[in-house]
Write an enzyme that holds these catalytic residues in place. Structure first.
Site, short mmCIF file in Angstrom:
data_model
loop_
_atom_site.label_atom_id
_atom_site.label_comp_id
_atom_site.label_asym_id
_atom_site.label_seq_id
_atom_site.Cartn_x
_atom_site.Cartn_y
_atom_site.Cartn_z
N VAL A 22 10.71 -7.07 9.71
CA VAL A 22 11.86 -6.17 9.85
C VAL A 22 11.50 -5.11 10.89
O VAL A 22 10.39 -4.55 10.85
CB VAL A 22 12.20 -5.50 8.50
CG1 VAL A 22 13.38 -4.55 8.65
CG2 VAL A 22 12.50 -6.57 7.45
N HIS B 53 9.19 -3.40 3.48
CA HIS B 53 8.90 -3.61 2.05
C HIS B 53 10.20 -3.91 1.29
O HIS B 53 10.21 -4.77 0.41
CB HIS B 53 8.27 -2.35 1.45
CG HIS B 53 6.95 -1.95 2.06
ND1 HIS B 53 6.79 -0.76 2.75
CD2 HIS B 53 5.75 -2.56 2.10
CE1 HIS B 53 5.53 -0.66 3.16
NE2 HIS B 53 4.88 -1.74 2.79
N MET C 53 0.84 -1.20 0.00
CA MET C 53 0.00 0.00 0.00
C MET C 53 0.88 1.25 0.00
O MET C 53 0.40 2.35 0.27
CB MET C 53 -0.94 -0.01 1.20
CG MET C 53 -1.91 -1.19 1.16
SD MET C 53 -3.48 -0.88 1.95
CE MET C 53 -2.97 -0.58 3.62
P1 AMP Z 1 1.48 -2.87 3.46
O1 AMP Z 1 2.05 -1.85 2.53
O2 AMP Z 1 1.53 -2.46 4.91
O3 AMP Z 1 0.16 -3.41 3.03
O4 AMP Z 1 2.47 -4.12 3.41
C1 AMP Z 1 2.85 -4.69 2.19
C2 AMP Z 1 3.61 -5.96 2.49
O5 AMP Z 1 4.76 -5.64 3.27
C3 AMP Z 1 2.79 -6.98 3.29
O6 AMP Z 1 3.08 -8.28 2.81
C4 AMP Z 1 3.32 -6.78 4.69
O7 AMP Z 1 3.20 -7.93 5.50
C5 AMP Z 1 4.77 -6.47 4.43
N1 AMP Z 1 5.35 -5.76 5.57
C6 AMP Z 1 4.86 -4.64 6.17
N2 AMP Z 1 5.63 -4.30 7.22
C7 AMP Z 1 6.62 -5.23 7.29
C8 AMP Z 1 7.74 -5.43 8.16
N3 AMP Z 1 8.00 -4.61 9.19
N4 AMP Z 1 8.54 -6.49 7.93
C9 AMP Z 1 8.30 -7.34 6.90
N5 AMP Z 1 7.27 -7.20 6.04
C10 AMP Z 1 6.45 -6.16 6.22
#
Ligand code: AMP
Length: 295
Positions: free
Chosen positions: A185, A46, A39
């Protein structure tokens, strides 16, 4: 296929048809496609997904789409951080091949009437507090998988329930894509990277580290032999409460596959927490019995 001859150039796309064509051509040439749906407001979490995709696939596609259907009324859709230009530059610098950044109209027809819904798993944890959230997630991810013909898609364990729900959808619908889960992370003090962290004031941000501390402490207690889930939950609740959150949605020890509450920590289990600090809902989780990463 040699990696040096594989690609024309970096591109940003906002039309589904164009992305489909581009990637179908790449696949016809025998190149593998890795996909990282996001997103946006990209951060180190990411980036680690992108690195995993680069290490496994010839082409890497990142989608940036703040999906309205996964936000319930009254949630933070309007406040959600958006910074597409910066995200695009980061992707370019990291060697991503395609950024897919559609607008809402490209993804949803006004009279769209189809929803992809995974049962069971979606009723627990966040599903109980965010009505319709996972239906929005599975619907948009299913659509993204139609647009991006990926061999492998990468998701973070930070959103553990989401990862499990996507895996179930892919299995149940026989979607031809492999789902890879990547470790959480964390920031220097242990708080999991999240686009929403940017919404926290400095004071609230410093309190939110209690989430991470409770995961580490729970892991330690389980490693030392504690098997009662209630003991773990009570300790974590006491620690998190002392950090003055505005609300605790849940602190649960669940079966790592079914996400159902367990009483004893015998097989693979996960401690999952969702807590609101200063109007910002944060989630985190850890495998019990395994060390928590500090990276
Ligand atoms: P989002 O943009 O928050 O929807 O996340 C996009 C992808 O990044 C999803 O698969 C999340 O699980 C992953 N993600 C978000 N935060 C983290 C993090 N701190 N460590 C690893 N993956 C993450």
């Amino acid at each position: 296929v040699s990696k040096t001859t594989k690609k024309a150039s970096f591109s940003v796309q906002n039309r589904a048809k164009n992305v489909q064509e581009l990637l179908q051509n790449a696949r016809k040439r025998g190149l593998s496609v890795g996909f990282v749906p996001t997103m946006g407001a990209l951060h180190a979490g990411h980036c680690s997904l992108i690195e995993s995709a680069k290490s496994r696939c010839d082409w890497v596609v990142v989608s940036v789409f703040v999906n309205p259907t996964q936000f319930a009324a009254g949630e933070d859709l309007d406040r959600y951080p958006r910074q597409l230009e910066r995200d695009v530059e980061l992707c370019r610098a990291m060697g991503v091949d395609v950024v897919f950044a559609p607008d809402v109209a490209e993804m949803y027809a006004d009279d769209a009437a189809t929803t992809v819904r995974v049962g069971g798993l979606t009723e627990r944890l966040c599903g109980a507090f965010r009505p319709g959230h996972f239906d929005g997630v599975t619907t948009v991810v299913c659509k993204l998988f139609q647009i991006v013909p990926a061999d492998v898609a990468f998701f973070g364990e930070k959103d553990y329930q989401q990862l499990m729900v996507i895996k179930r959808m892919v299995r149940d619908l026989l979607l031809p894509v492999e789902i890879v889960g990547c470790p959480t992370v964390r920031e220097r003090d242990g708080l999991a990277h999240s686009s929403r962290n940017a919404l926290l004031s400095a004071v609230v941000r410093s309190r939110a580290v209690a989430l991470y501390e409770s995961l580490v402490e729970s892991s330690r207690v389980v490693a030392a032999g504690e098997r009662r889930a209630a003991t773990i939950v009570d300790r974590a609740r006491a620690h998190i409460s002392a950090s003055h959150p505005s609300r605790i949605d849940y602190i649960s020890v669940v079966d790592a596959c079914t996400l159902e509450d367990v009483e004893r920590i015998d097989g693979p289990t996960r401690l999952c927490v969702a807590v609101v600090y200063g109007g910002c809902r944060l989630i985190d989780n850890v495998a019990l019995g395994a060390p928590v990463g500090t990276g």
